[in-house]
Design an enzyme around this catalytic site. Structure first.
Site, short mmCIF file in Angstrom:
data_model
loop_
_atom_site.label_atom_id
_atom_site.label_comp_id
_atom_site.label_asym_id
_atom_site.label_seq_id
_atom_site.Cartn_x
_atom_site.Cartn_y
_atom_site.Cartn_z
N ARG A 52 0.85 -1.20 0.00
CA ARG A 52 0.00 0.00 0.00
C ARG A 52 0.89 1.25 0.00
O ARG A 52 0.63 2.22 -0.68
CB ARG A 52 -0.96 0.02 1.20
CG ARG A 52 -1.68 1.37 1.34
CD ARG A 52 -2.92 1.38 2.22
NE ARG A 52 -2.87 0.50 3.36
CZ ARG A 52 -2.12 0.70 4.47
NH1 ARG A 52 -1.34 1.75 4.58
NH2 ARG A 52 -2.15 -0.18 5.44
N TYR A 105 -16.46 17.37 -15.81
CA TYR A 105 -16.80 15.96 -15.91
C TYR A 105 -17.84 15.62 -14.83
O TYR A 105 -17.69 16.06 -13.67
CB TYR A 105 -15.52 15.14 -15.73
CG TYR A 105 -15.75 13.67 -15.50
CD1 TYR A 105 -16.31 12.87 -16.50
CD2 TYR A 105 -15.42 13.08 -14.30
CE1 TYR A 105 -16.54 11.53 -16.28
CE2 TYR A 105 -15.63 11.73 -14.08
CZ TYR A 105 -16.20 10.96 -15.07
OH TYR A 105 -16.42 9.63 -14.85
N ASP A 177 -7.10 19.14 -14.75
CA ASP A 177 -7.44 17.78 -15.16
C ASP A 177 -7.02 17.66 -16.63
O ASP A 177 -7.65 18.24 -17.52
CB ASP A 177 -8.94 17.53 -14.98
CG ASP A 177 -9.36 16.12 -15.35
OD1 ASP A 177 -8.68 15.48 -16.17
OD2 ASP A 177 -10.38 15.65 -14.80
N LYS A 202 -8.13 6.62 -19.42
CA LYS A 202 -8.44 7.14 -20.74
C LYS A 202 -7.20 7.08 -21.65
O LYS A 202 -6.69 6.01 -21.88
CB LYS A 202 -9.01 8.56 -20.61
CG LYS A 202 -10.04 8.70 -19.46
CD LYS A 202 -11.32 7.94 -19.68
CE LYS A 202 -12.23 7.90 -18.45
NZ LYS A 202 -12.59 9.19 -17.87
C1 LIG Z 1 -13.09 9.68 -16.58
C2 LIG Z 1 -12.71 11.00 -16.10
C3 LIG Z 1 -12.42 11.22 -14.74
C4 LIG Z 1 -12.60 10.16 -13.69
O1 LIG Z 1 -11.70 9.12 -13.80
P1 LIG Z 1 -12.00 7.60 -13.39
O2 LIG Z 1 -10.76 6.89 -13.77
O3 LIG Z 1 -13.21 7.17 -14.16
O4 LIG Z 1 -12.26 7.59 -11.92
C5 LIG Z 1 -12.00 12.49 -14.36
N1 LIG Z 1 -11.88 13.49 -15.26
C6 LIG Z 1 -12.16 13.31 -16.56
C7 LIG Z 1 -12.00 14.46 -17.51
C8 LIG Z 1 -12.59 12.07 -17.03
O5 LIG Z 1 -12.88 11.92 -18.32
#
Ligand SMILES: *Cc1c(COP(=O)(O)O)cnc(C)c1O
Length: 381
Positions: A52, A105, A177, A202
């Protein structure tokens, strides 16, 4: 890495990934292990005591993430939202205020509205493409300006360098982000941001086979505080997930080149299509954020959204494509289509962040672009 080795693709393939000193394996092994033998109490080999706190496969990923985002420290999490939560609870405390994008998001909005706000952190959505509006939304207790650029799903652009100025004048942090752009197209820390957030699920992972998140910070001290919370709160990714994510990073540059080239063709076709009301893509010269995007991004990304004449028409397109698979998520090699209002952004329904019902979002994959164009044309006909 040596200081003279700086190119993105070189870092993506080598940073944190020296050949294994014992076996010479050129790929970091999956250290599928929870605990480590100590040579006498406290005698750790290489600093590992419990997975962890740290695991060698995760270290490889974290070092690589830091280098490709040009940061001082990278931290991997079990998901993008786990990374966001750890960040929030490290840099904010009850009584603080945060500014978020007015089209954030959906999951980020839900985290602020249903978790952070009940905990005592207030927030205001603002149009982050408008620097004056952001400055006006800043309050004495504002601790964070939270930016997505491009945004999900409306592809709005905000000026990272300008907003870093607004945040720092106010004594706040600028968090970006960077999920939609990926570090190949845009490196917010080099533009003045303090923290980069990723859903590595992503583009970074890139193959729709792993869920993960990351934080990369410019300041090593903040990195230490985040690492403390990463261990104390425990939302860490497993070794195999780290390995898959690192495997994705090695091809991020070539994948993004193709995602961008294909998305440009798709956006251009949609702008000419009579059934389409408008196309949202920062690469189009009439997009309101085009100039800023051209300044701070290497190319315009693989996400394209468009509006139809009605909700029914939008739903119909989503259900008629064959190559573009109907599904949530984005950034994988395969093309996806979705209806944000009823799918990814359903959690924002009835809120100030509700998305238009006639909106369709595409994650343009790296298939043959002629096949992608034909698939969309048939679905629109
Ligand atoms: C998918 C997404 C998230 C969240 O991420 P997860 O891996 O699904 O928890 C945050 N910001 C953006 C822009 C996203 O597309």
């Amino acid at each position: 890495m040596d200081n003279d080795v700086q190119g993105f693709e070189t870092l993506a393939i080598h940073a944190g990934q020296e050949p294994d000193p014992t076996t010479g394996a050129v790929v970091p092994p999956i250290y599928q292990v929870s605990t480590y033998k100590q040579d006498g109490i406290g005698g750790l080999r290489g600093g590992y005591e419990y997975s962890r706190s740290a695991n060698p496969t995760r270290t490889a990923l974290e070092v690589c993430l830091a280098e490709i985002e040009a940061g001082a420290r990278g931290l991997a999490f079990a998901s993008g939202l786990a990374a966001e939560d750890a960040l929030l609870r490290t840099v904010c405390r009850p009584g603080d205020h945060v500014i978020i994008p007015d089209d954030a998001y959906g999951g980020t909005y839900r985290l602020f509205a249903k978790v952070a706000e009940p905990w005592g952190v207030s927030f205001d959505p603002a149009p982050l493409g408008d620097v004056a509006a952001v400055r006006a939304a800043v309050r004495p207790d504002t601790k964070v300006i939270w930016v997505e650029t491009p945004t999900n799903p409306l592809l709005a652009i905000s000026d990272i360098a300008a907003l870093a100025g607004v945040a720092h004048e106010a004594g706040a942090l600028l968090v970006v982000d960077n999920t939609f752009a990926s570090p190949y197209l845009q490196r917010p820390l080099t533009l003045g941001a303090d923290v980069v957030v990723h859903s590595t699920t992503k583009y970074v992972g890139g193959h729709s086979d792993v869920v993960g998140g990351a934080l990369v910070v410019a300041d090593a001290g903040l990195g230490e505080r985040l690492a403390f919370h990463q261990n104390a709160m425990g939302a860490v990714p497993g070794p195999f997930d780290c390995w898959l994510t690192l495997r994705g990073i090695r091809t991020l540059g070539v994948r993004m080149d193709r995602h961008c080239a294909n998305a440009e063709r798709v956006a251009e076709m949609l702008t000419r299509h009579p059934a389409v009301r408008s196309v949202l893509y920062p690469g189009l010269p009439d997009h309101p954020g085009h100039e800023v995007a051209a300044k701070q991004m290497k190319a315009f990304g693989g996400m394209v959204s468009f509006r139809m004449q009605s909700e029914e028409a939008a739903v119909r397109v989503c259900e008629r494509t064959k190559l573009f698979t109907l599904g949530e998520s984005l950034g994988g090699v395969e093309s996806l289509i979705e209806h944000p209002g009823r799918m990814t952004h359903a959690s924002a329904a009835g809120s100030p962040l509700e998305v238009p019902a006639d909106l369709v979002r595409l994650s343009v994959g790296i298939e043959d672009v002629e096949d992608l164009l034909r698939d969309l044309e048939l679905a629109l006909s």
